[in-house]
Design a protein around this motif. Structure first.
Motif, PDB file in Angstrom:
ATOM      1  N   ARG A   1       0.835  -1.190   0.000  1.00  0.00           N
ATOM      2  CA  ARG A   1       0.000   0.000   0.000  1.00  0.00           C
ATOM      3  C   ARG A   1       0.875   1.246   0.000  1.00  0.00           C
ATOM      4  NH1 ARG A   1      -1.153   2.628   4.948  1.00  0.00           N
ATOM      5  NH2 ARG A   1      -3.297   3.095   4.288  1.00  0.00           N
ATOM      6  N   THR A   2       0.287   2.337  -0.385  1.00  0.00           N
ATOM      7  CA  THR A   2       0.953   3.632  -0.308  1.00  0.00           C
ATOM      8  C   THR A   2       0.284   4.459   0.763  1.00  0.00           C
ATOM      9  OG1 THR A   2      -0.476   4.612  -2.000  1.00  0.00           O
ATOM     10  CG2 THR A   2       1.551   3.529  -2.752  1.00  0.00           C
TER      11      THR A   2
ATOM     12  N   LEU B   1       3.924  -0.427   4.792  1.00  0.00           N
ATOM     13  CA  LEU B   1       3.778   0.994   5.072  1.00  0.00           C
ATOM     14  C   LEU B   1       2.416   1.277   5.684  1.00  0.00           C
ATOM     15  CD1 LEU B   1       5.050   3.808   4.837  1.00  0.00           C
ATOM     16  CD2 LEU B   1       4.034   3.989   2.548  1.00  0.00           C
ATOM     17  N   ALA B   2       2.429   1.701   6.939  1.00  0.00           N
ATOM     18  CA  ALA B   2       1.216   2.192   7.596  1.00  0.00           C
ATOM     19  C   ALA B   2       1.188   3.713   7.449  1.00  0.00           C
ATOM     20  CB  ALA B   2       1.221   1.775   9.061  1.00  0.00           C
TER      21      ALA B   2
ATOM     22  N   SER C   1      -1.973  -1.907   7.601  1.00  0.00           N
ATOM     23  CA  SER C   1      -3.094  -1.051   7.223  1.00  0.00           C
ATOM     24  C   SER C   1      -2.739   0.347   7.701  1.00  0.00           C
ATOM     25  CB  SER C   1      -4.379  -1.549   7.872  1.00  0.00           C
ATOM     26  OG  SER C   1      -4.279  -1.483   9.288  1.00  0.00           O
ATOM     27  N   ALA C   2      -3.684   1.238   7.761  1.00  0.00           N
ATOM     28  CA  ALA C   2      -3.390   2.595   8.210  1.00  0.00           C
ATOM     29  C   ALA C   2      -2.816   2.606   9.621  1.00  0.00           C
ATOM     30  CB  ALA C   2      -4.653   3.444   8.138  1.00  0.00           C
TER      31      ALA C   2
ATOM     32  N   VAL D   1       7.278  -0.252   8.251  1.00  0.00           N
ATOM     33  CA  VAL D   1       7.540  -1.481   8.992  1.00  0.00           C
ATOM     34  C   VAL D   1       8.525  -2.319   8.179  1.00  0.00           C
ATOM     35  CG1 VAL D   1       6.514  -3.510  10.064  1.00  0.00           C
ATOM     36  CG2 VAL D   1       5.203  -1.374   9.937  1.00  0.00           C
ATOM     37  N   VAL D   2       9.674  -2.660   8.791  1.00  0.00           N
ATOM     38  CA  VAL D   2      10.758  -3.316   8.060  1.00  0.00           C
ATOM     39  C   VAL D   2      11.169  -4.587   8.791  1.00  0.00           C
ATOM     40  CG1 VAL D   2      13.100  -3.064   7.165  1.00  0.00           C
ATOM     41  CG2 VAL D   2      11.573  -1.081   7.232  1.00  0.00           C
ATOM     42  N   ALA D   3      11.137  -5.715   8.075  1.00  0.00           N
ATOM     43  CA  ALA D   3      11.627  -6.980   8.618  1.00  0.00           C
ATOM     44  C   ALA D   3      13.139  -7.034   8.462  1.00  0.00           C
ATOM     45  CB  ALA D   3      10.971  -8.148   7.885  1.00  0.00           C
ATOM     46  N   GLU D   4      13.831  -7.319   9.561  1.00  0.00           N
ATOM     47  CA  GLU D   4      15.284  -7.355   9.543  1.00  0.00           C
ATOM     48  C   GLU D   4      15.775  -8.714  10.040  1.00  0.00           C
ATOM     49  OE1 GLU D   4      16.534  -2.733  10.037  1.00  0.00           O
ATOM     50  OE2 GLU D   4      16.273  -3.848  11.895  1.00  0.00           O
TER      51      GLU D   4
END
Length: 474
Positions: free
Chosen positions: A171-172, A223-224, A264-265, A229-232
């Motif tokens: 999502r954007t 992207l909220a 989501s948002a 949000v990034v998985a590392e």
């Protein structure tokens, strides 16, 4: 003038008008708005074809009968019949015939633009964002933005030197999109938030990429609203969308790795893989990282977040919806694309969620190409309705007016949009064939983006013989 002469004149003119209709219908059937492109015909094509033959037969027989009657003893001279009455009737009938034809003809989508074919033909179109009047398409070498109306290239952002696109958010938010880059056989560890109006990064930074993920893989970033949000490697981090600063960090349990994230948002979903094929789903507050619930998932090989709100996760081709407390509600089979490559902004293009219903393409066991669409209640998985088509179902999307748009493809690459009522699955308007060029819709994964005036269609994966993107309008 004698009434009989008037009647004979009217008969000649009327039958000549019918012949004019026959010619008009035949010409427009093969060269006008009613023509069929590769078998995709607008609504009403059968009626128009039948009327063309009927008008031709009735008009020819009727005209010669009317002419013979008109030039009988004491009536119209032959020269006036053929030189005045018949031509006048033919011309006078063209406008009514044109209006009748248009009244019988359903909608059609005319090709307005198509992006240049990828070269080399092994190039892959990986995922797409539709933002306002812009389509942003990701390929391995970077991002390209097209104007939805005319296909003009608005901007292009290449991947950093020595790296390629390896992930993108589904999502954007606020006119931005999250994308990640990585080197060949290296972790997907460069993350950038991109302004989709200009292609310029809002920020870009290196992350602690998971060394076990060394190929293009979606579901590594999400992207909220206000949070990336990034998985590392062994953790999930929440980064402020404004400047990339860390907001929160969630460390993985011993023996677990992040398998997928979604947003989501306001919610972030995190799927952990613990052991070989055991999954666990957690729901987090996207702003703070605080966990609200977690739930075990069935064992499997492939997992993706289909929706964060409502929470729906796909495990090995089955959609698993969860309620607001993390309780599993059903298991719904999906028709995955045949070229399923494990990376895209939308990993499943033939499924949409509206309200408490999941609409998806349905694949019979004996046929790998889905030719039906079914709606399932997220509450318990029961089938609400099903609709069958003669052609393959390539993509689904919700239109701005609330109707479901189903893109079907015939064997030659011609597409047809079929609007359905989401509540009942019944037809909600005439079909709209896509015309203007052959071989537009690829046999692999396709995304459909409606707007009030038409559609943008994006072919994904190997697009050498098909345009990566195209626009069609009514």
């Amino acid at each position: 003038m004698q009434p009989i002469r008037v009647l004979k004149a009217v008969m000649v003119a009327a039958t000549a008008a019918v012949i004019g209709w026959a010619v008009l219908f035949i010409v427009r059937n093969y060269a006008g708005s009613g023509r069929c492109a590769g078998g995709a015909c607008p609504t009403g094509s059968g009626a128009r074809t039948g009327l063309a033959f009927l008008f031709a037969a009735v008009g020819v027989l009727g005209l010669f009968g009317a002419v013979n009657w008109a030039i009988g003893k004491g009536c119209w001279p032959k020269r006036q019949v053929w030189g005045v009455l018949a031509p006048a009737g033919l011309l006078a009938g063209l406008l009514p015939g044109w209006l009748l034809y248009d009244g019988l003809t359903g909608g059609r989508l005319d090709l307005q633009w198509s992006a240049a074919r990828d070269r080399p033909d092994t190039a892959e179109a990986l995922g797409n964002w539709s933002v306002g009047s812009t389509l942003v398409q990701a390929r391995g070498n970077g991002l390209t933005a097209y104007a939805a109306r005319d296909g003009a290239q608005r901007w292009q952002r290449p991947a950093p030197a020595g790296e390629s696109v390896c992930a993108m958010s589904d999502r954007t938010s606020g006119g931005t999109g999250l994308v990640a880059f990585g080197g060949y056989l290296k972790p997907c560890d460069t993350v950038a938030l991109v302004n989709l109006s200009t292609g310029q990064p809002v920020w870009q930074q290196k992350t602690d990429g998971d060394p076990a993920v060394i190929k293009a893989a979606d579901a590594r970033i999400a992207l909220a609203d206000g949070t990336a949000v990034v998985a590392e490697n062994g953790a999930v981090r929440g980064l402020a969308a404004g400047d990339g600063a860390e907001r929160w960090k969630r460390t993985e349990a011993e023996g677990c790795r992040v398998a997928a994230v979604g947003a989501s948002a306001a919610r972030a979903l995190v799927v952990d893989r613990c052991g070989t094929d055991a999954f666990r789903l957690s729901s987090l507050d996207a702003r703070t990282g605080e966990e609200s619930w977690n739930s075990a998932l069935p064992s499997g090989k492939e997992v993706h977040v289909l929706s964060a709100e409502p929470a729906v996760v796909v495990v090995d081709g089955k959609a698993l919806p969860f309620d607001g407390r993390g309780h599993g509600r059903a298991a719904i089979p999906l028709a995955l694309p045949r070229d399923y490559i494990g990376f895209a902004a939308r990993p499943v293009t033939r499924a949409v969620i509206t309200g408490d219903v999941l609409v998806t393409a349905v694949t019979p066991d004996w046929n790998p190409a889905p030719r039906s669409v079914g709606a399932y209640a997220l509450s318990d998985g029961h089938q609400v309705w099903t609709q069958h088509f003669d052609d393959e179902v390539s993509a689904l999307a919700l239109r701005p007016d609330g109707r479901l748009a189903v893109l079907t493809r015939d064997g030659g690459g011609d597409g047809t949009i079929r609007p359905l009522d989401v509540r009942t699955g019944q037809s909600a308007g005439g079909i709209e064939p896509l015309t203007g060029e052959d071989s537009l819709i690829g046999p692999w994964s396709v995304e459909l983006f409606p707007d009030p005036h038409g559609y943008v269609i994006a072919n994904r994966s190997l697009t050498g013989d098909y345009p990566p993107a195209l626009g069609a309008r009514r």
